[in-house]
Each structure stands twice: as structure tokens, then as C-alpha cells.
Design an enzyme around this catalytic site. Structure first.
Site, PDB file in Angstrom:
ATOM      1  N   ASP A 175       0.809  -1.217   0.000  1.00  0.00           N
ATOM      2  CA  ASP A 175       0.000   0.000   0.000  1.00  0.00           C
ATOM      3  C   ASP A 175       0.848   1.275   0.000  1.00  0.00           C
ATOM      4  O   ASP A 175       1.643   1.497   0.920  1.00  0.00           O
ATOM      5  CB  ASP A 175      -0.894   0.043   1.234  1.00  0.00           C
ATOM      6  CG  ASP A 175      -1.677  -1.245   1.458  1.00  0.00           C
ATOM      7  OD1 ASP A 175      -1.058  -2.325   1.427  1.00  0.00           O
ATOM      8  OD2 ASP A 175      -2.890  -1.175   1.687  1.00  0.00           O
TER       9      ASP A 175
ATOM     10  N   GLU B 192      -4.782   1.678  -2.622  1.00  0.00           N
ATOM     11  CA  GLU B 192      -6.019   2.122  -1.967  1.00  0.00           C
ATOM     12  C   GLU B 192      -5.827   3.375  -1.116  1.00  0.00           C
ATOM     13  O   GLU B 192      -6.784   4.085  -0.817  1.00  0.00           O
ATOM     14  CB  GLU B 192      -6.624   1.002  -1.121  1.00  0.00           C
ATOM     15  CG  GLU B 192      -5.883   0.694   0.152  1.00  0.00           C
ATOM     16  CD  GLU B 192      -6.796   0.230   1.278  1.00  0.00           C
ATOM     17  OE1 GLU B 192      -8.006   0.106   1.069  1.00  0.00           O
ATOM     18  OE2 GLU B 192      -6.277  -0.001   2.381  1.00  0.00           O
ATOM     19  N   ASN B 193      -4.589   3.678  -0.722  1.00  0.00           N
ATOM     20  CA  ASN B 193      -4.301   4.866   0.099  1.00  0.00           C
ATOM     21  C   ASN B 193      -3.457   5.888  -0.656  1.00  0.00           C
ATOM     22  O   ASN B 193      -2.766   6.713  -0.051  1.00  0.00           O
ATOM     23  CB  ASN B 193      -3.563   4.460   1.377  1.00  0.00           C
ATOM     24  CG  ASN B 193      -4.337   3.504   2.245  1.00  0.00           C
ATOM     25  OD1 ASN B 193      -3.880   2.388   2.502  1.00  0.00           O
ATOM     26  ND2 ASN B 193      -5.510   3.892   2.700  1.00  0.00           N
TER      27      ASN B 193
ATOM     28  N   ASN C  61     -10.491  -1.766   0.566  1.00  0.00           N
ATOM     29  CA  ASN C  61     -11.747  -1.165   1.011  1.00  0.00           C
ATOM     30  C   ASN C  61     -11.760   0.358   0.901  1.00  0.00           C
ATOM     31  O   ASN C  61     -12.829   0.975   0.869  1.00  0.00           O
ATOM     32  CB  ASN C  61     -12.050  -1.583   2.458  1.00  0.00           C
ATOM     33  CG  ASN C  61     -10.898  -1.328   3.399  1.00  0.00           C
ATOM     34  OD1 ASN C  61      -9.795  -1.821   3.178  1.00  0.00           O
ATOM     35  ND2 ASN C  61     -11.139  -0.578   4.453  1.00  0.00           N
ATOM     36  N   HIS C  62     -10.577   0.992   0.840  1.00  0.00           N
ATOM     37  CA  HIS C  62     -10.530   2.452   0.715  1.00  0.00           C
ATOM     38  C   HIS C  62     -10.375   2.924  -0.728  1.00  0.00           C
ATOM     39  O   HIS C  62     -10.204   4.122  -0.962  1.00  0.00           O
ATOM     40  CB  HIS C  62      -9.376   3.008   1.558  1.00  0.00           C
ATOM     41  CG  HIS C  62      -9.585   2.884   3.033  1.00  0.00           C
ATOM     42  ND1 HIS C  62     -10.611   3.516   3.698  1.00  0.00           N
ATOM     43  CD2 HIS C  62      -8.900   2.179   3.972  1.00  0.00           C
ATOM     44  CE1 HIS C  62     -10.558   3.220   4.982  1.00  0.00           C
ATOM     45  NE2 HIS C  62      -9.541   2.404   5.174  1.00  0.00           N
TER      46      HIS C  62
ATOM     47  N   HIS D 123      -6.374  -8.501   0.474  1.00  0.00           N
ATOM     48  CA  HIS D 123      -6.340  -7.268   1.253  1.00  0.00           C
ATOM     49  C   HIS D 123      -7.097  -7.523   2.551  1.00  0.00           C
ATOM     50  O   HIS D 123      -8.323  -7.560   2.560  1.00  0.00           O
ATOM     51  CB  HIS D 123      -6.994  -6.157   0.426  1.00  0.00           C
ATOM     52  CG  HIS D 123      -6.707  -4.786   0.918  1.00  0.00           C
ATOM     53  ND1 HIS D 123      -5.515  -4.147   0.673  1.00  0.00           N
ATOM     54  CD2 HIS D 123      -7.456  -3.924   1.651  1.00  0.00           C
ATOM     55  CE1 HIS D 123      -5.543  -2.947   1.211  1.00  0.00           C
ATOM     56  NE2 HIS D 123      -6.708  -2.788   1.818  1.00  0.00           N
TER      57      HIS D 123
ATOM     58  N   HIS E 270      -2.826  -4.371   3.189  1.00  0.00           N
ATOM     59  CA  HIS E 270      -3.796  -3.691   4.060  1.00  0.00           C
ATOM     60  C   HIS E 270      -3.248  -3.294   5.422  1.00  0.00           C
ATOM     61  O   HIS E 270      -3.577  -2.220   5.916  1.00  0.00           O
ATOM     62  CB  HIS E 270      -5.073  -4.512   4.250  1.00  0.00           C
ATOM     63  CG  HIS E 270      -6.112  -3.823   5.091  1.00  0.00           C
ATOM     64  ND1 HIS E 270      -6.744  -2.666   4.692  1.00  0.00           N
ATOM     65  CD2 HIS E 270      -6.632  -4.120   6.304  1.00  0.00           C
ATOM     66  CE1 HIS E 270      -7.617  -2.290   5.618  1.00  0.00           C
ATOM     67  NE2 HIS E 270      -7.561  -3.151   6.600  1.00  0.00           N
TER      68      HIS E 270
ATOM     69  N   HIS F 135      -0.187  -2.602   6.307  1.00  0.00           N
ATOM     70  CA  HIS F 135       0.910  -1.632   6.166  1.00  0.00           C
ATOM     71  C   HIS F 135       2.147  -2.003   6.971  1.00  0.00           C
ATOM     72  O   HIS F 135       3.088  -1.208   7.060  1.00  0.00           O
ATOM     73  CB  HIS F 135       0.465  -0.213   6.563  1.00  0.00           C
ATOM     74  CG  HIS F 135      -0.633   0.349   5.732  1.00  0.00           C
ATOM     75  ND1 HIS F 135      -0.961   1.696   5.743  1.00  0.00           N
ATOM     76  CD2 HIS F 135      -1.510  -0.221   4.868  1.00  0.00           C
ATOM     77  CE1 HIS F 135      -1.978   1.924   4.927  1.00  0.00           C
ATOM     78  NE2 HIS F 135      -2.328   0.766   4.386  1.00  0.00           N
TER      79      HIS F 135
END
Length: 267
Positions: free
Chosen positions: A9, A40-41, A68-69, A156, A181, A183
Site C-alpha cells: 500500500d 487504496e491509500n 476497502n478504501h 487485502h 492492508h 501496512h
């Protein structure tokens, strides 16, 4: 043999800058055929934008996985169904079906067909998330006539046990299972008995002196009940770049080598 770099990520601008700064030497060292990044981030810690994705494309990244983000940034939501991006940008198949996006793509590069898929872990995540194990079975069935040489999966998820179980479930069915996910990079990169490369979590491309890439004081305030605001992001400083380098056998569809990547650079 087919070589892949797969990064965890990317968290905000500091993560993007760190990855972009690190990639030239990693490309020179590993000579990858394909570069994959979880995004996602990507845009200030929440979702993606056209600008932030193009920063990584210009640096040599080929395709992007999510979580999910992925849909958090309104500017990025149209990209998941944009014809120019739907073959480069995927999201989990067992979560967020109504939000748009593809969950698996067939990539043709360097004479190989690579199926890249994305699933969400179910434990400690959104209650609408369905089984990642059943999701993998569906993806493999849907793409069995595509004839991929190798199959790679980003799971994830929060729970290390679920991700490890998923790795063993996919062993021999896919060439690689890579957790994202949390990190936090894990030290268990290995080749499973059936020839599947596995790691519980790739880790982040983000601030080193932080909590999962976010400014540590803002995170501590949340844990201490002193704030309900979103986490802040460090603007500069040391950045850690985490991922794996893979070697895949196109004839067998299995992995022959997995190597941890961990670089710390100032940005």
C-alpha cells in the site's frame, strides 16, 4: 522466466515520492517484466486520483490493486469504470460490487499472460465482505478459458491467520498470494509446497517514523480517545518502500523465487 515487482500500500504523497525515487535502482537490479502496486491509500491516504496514478505510471508501474478504501476519493471513483483504466486498476471481488471496478484483469506483457486478481479478507473487515476463498474459486472459473501463464492474487485483509490460510488454499492453484492492508511488512516471504509464492503482508510505501504511514501523534490521539478526526500524513522525512521481487516459471505457472524488498529513503 518472468520477473515481477509487487509493492504494498502506497500511503499518500510521501509514499508516492519514496516509491518513485526508489524504483529506478530496483528496476536496474531486478529487471522486472511487470510492476504492481496496491493503491487504496494513494491520494492523501484515501483512494486514488488521476494525477496520483499517473505519477506512478510515469515511474514505470504497470497495474494497480486496491482495497476497502479504493473508492474514498470522489475524484477517483469514475476511473474504476473508465475504459482507459479498467485494464490497469482493480478492486476486491468480494466487497464493494456496487461501487464499480474490475476484480481481475488479464495482462499480456513480454510474451506472457498474467491474471491479476484482488480479494478482501473477511475477518475484522466490513460486514458485507463475502468469503475470499469462494471469491478465488469464482475468479479461477471465470478466467479458465483465458489461458493465463501465471495467476497472482492480492488478498487485502486484517487477519494474518486468514491470509495465511488463504495462501495455503491457493497453493498450487496460483503462482502468488500477497497480503496487503495492514501496512506492516511481515518476514515470512516463501514458496509454498505447491509452488505458490506467499507473504502475509507486503508492507507499506509510506512514512517510516509513523503509525502505518500516518502521522503518529494524530493516531495516538484517536487511540487515547482525544480525537475522532482523520489521521494526518507526514509531509516529508524518511520513507520506507516495501514489497517483493518474484521470479515465475511461465511453463509451470509456479513461482521459483521470492525476495523481500525493503528500502528506506529520505524524501
Amino acid at each position: 522466466m518472468f520477473k515481477v515487482l509487487f509493492f504494498g500500500d502506497v500511503v499518500g504523497a510521501i509514499g508516492r515520492q519514496g516509491l518513485v525515487q526508489t524504483l529506478p535502482n530496483l528496476i536496474k537490479k531486478h529487471t522486472p517484466d511487470l510492476i504492481i502496486v496496491n493503491v487504496e491509500n494513494l491520494a492523501h491516504g484515501a483512494g486514488v486520483t488521476l494525477k496520483t496514478l499517473n505519477e506512478l505510471v510515469s515511474a514505470g508501474v504497470d497495474v494497480f490493486t486496491g482495497g476497502n478504501h479504493s473508492w474514498d476519493n470522489p475524484l477517483g471513483r469514475p476511473l474504476f469504470d473508465d475504459p482507459e483504466w479498467k485494464n490497469r486498476l482493480i478492486v476486491p471481488t468480494n466487497y464493494g460490487a456496487s461501487k464499480g471496478g474490475r476484480n481481475a484483469i488479464l495482462i499480456e506483457k513480454s510474451g506472457a499472460k498474467i491474471l491479476l486478481a484482488n480479494v478482501m479478507g473477511r475477518l475484522f473487515t466490513h460486514p458485507d465482505t463475502s468469503s475470499p476463498f469462494e471469491a478465488l474459486d469464482r475468479i479461477l472459473k471465470q478466467h479458465e478459458t483465458d489461458g493465463p501463464n501465471v495467476i497472482l492474487v492480492d488478498i487485502h485483509g486484517e487477519a494474518s491467520a486468514e491470509k495465511e490460510a488463504f495462501g495455503h488454499y491457493g497453493d498450487g492453484k496460483v503462482a502468488g498470494v500477497f497480503g496487503s492492508h495492514t501496512h506492516i511488512p511481515t518476514a515470512d516471504a516463501k514458496i509454498l509446497p505447491g509452488g505458490t509464492a506467499y507473504v502475509t503482508d507486503l508492507g507499506r510505501c509510506g512514512a517510516y517514523d509513523s503509525v502505518i504511514g500516518f502521522e503518529k501523534k494524530s493516531v495516538l490521539k484517536r487511540f487515547l480517545g482525544q480525537s475522532s478526526e482523520n489521521y494526518d500524513l507526514p509531509k516529508n522525512g524518511a520513507c520506507e518502500v516495501n514489497g517483493v521481487a518474484l521470479t515465475l516459471d511461465l511453463d509451470t505457472g509456479r513461482a521459483t523465487h521470492i525476495e523481500r524488498i525493503r528500502e528506506i529513503v529520505d524524501v
